[in-house]
Design an enzyme around this catalytic site. Sequence first.
Site, short mmCIF file in Angstrom:
data_model
loop_
_atom_site.label_atom_id
_atom_site.label_comp_id
_atom_site.label_asym_id
_atom_site.label_seq_id
_atom_site.Cartn_x
_atom_site.Cartn_y
_atom_site.Cartn_z
N HIS A 69 -11.33 74.89 69.46
CA HIS A 69 -11.25 76.19 68.79
C HIS A 69 -10.04 76.21 67.86
CE1 HIS A 69 -8.32 76.63 72.03
NE2 HIS A 69 -7.67 77.40 71.17
N HIS A 149 -5.28 75.37 62.97
CA HIS A 149 -5.57 74.02 63.46
C HIS A 149 -6.54 74.09 64.63
CE1 HIS A 149 -2.75 75.63 66.35
NE2 HIS A 149 -3.31 74.80 67.22
O1 ACK Z 1 -4.31 74.83 70.89
P1 ACK Z 1 -4.00 76.24 70.66
O2 ACK Z 1 -4.07 76.81 69.33
O3 ACK Z 1 -2.59 76.59 71.33
O4 ACK Z 1 -4.89 77.09 71.66
C1 ACK Z 1 -4.19 77.50 72.79
C2 ACK Z 1 -4.51 78.92 73.14
O5 ACK Z 1 -3.50 79.73 72.54
C3 ACK Z 1 -4.54 79.18 74.65
O6 ACK Z 1 -3.36 78.73 75.23
C4 ACK Z 1 -2.55 78.92 71.89
N1 ACK Z 1 -1.24 79.45 72.19
C5 ACK Z 1 -0.61 79.51 73.41
N2 ACK Z 1 0.58 80.14 73.29
C6 ACK Z 1 0.72 80.49 71.99
C7 ACK Z 1 1.73 81.15 71.23
N3 ACK Z 1 2.84 81.60 71.81
N4 ACK Z 1 1.53 81.31 69.91
C8 ACK Z 1 0.42 80.87 69.31
N5 ACK Z 1 -0.57 80.24 69.95
C9 ACK Z 1 -0.44 80.04 71.27
C10 ACK Z 1 -2.74 77.53 72.40
#
Ligand code: ACK
Length: 218
Positions: A69, A149
Amino acid sequence: GPLGEISIPLYFGFFLLSSVQDKIKCTANDFLKTLDTLEAFKKHMIDFTGKEESEVDLEQYFQAKEFLHCTTKFCNYGKAEGAKEYAAMPAVKKMYSFIFELSLTALFVTPRTVGAQVSLTEEQLLLWPADAESSVPAGASLPLGSRAHVTLGCAEGVEPVQTGLDLLEILALKQQDPKPDVVEEMELGSLTYYNEGRWMLSLREPIGARACFSSYYK
Ligand code: ACK
């Protein structure tokens, strides 16, 4: 009311359709396999292993992700800053469950993460939070949507939030030096090295990936 708060998810994002996921996982694995065999990569292998003369199997090094995703907003069930405001945005409500075509324009690898860069369209940017790029490295100013991303894998003990930060770091370096040395022309595109184990493959042909704008609850 309380129900409204409960309904805020862990995160919102574009969820790749399952047929697309398989295709992208294959492409990413092929890339990692090829990268592993390049002399240029071997020369900098120490970035990944921490010691001279040792080898790394990149496919083993990264733990593959299950549901591919592109996170738009990490909400942490309403506890993250700006989560409630995001969930209430008219664009979010209107386009919830819509299918979009994401354009994956580069693959990148660091000692922490492997991911795909997503180039969002004007319409997709309506779903992008204004503060997502607030953690860009000092001195850089990157356009809205730069952090977009798909996390493909993380090294042991690394949280997926790192992938977007690794991408911002690479894009900041790229901005400082817009014409870095291309290390290798690969079948998929041009491979560039940005020091400290940061590699980016700019795809000759972007990969189109159909995805559903939705949310995730654990
Ligand atoms: O790979 P990602 O984009 O990085 O997808 C996961 C999703 O949310 C579930 O954990 C993203 N994620 C986690 N913490 C944060 C944060 N503080 N800021 C932005 N994205 C985050 C994580």
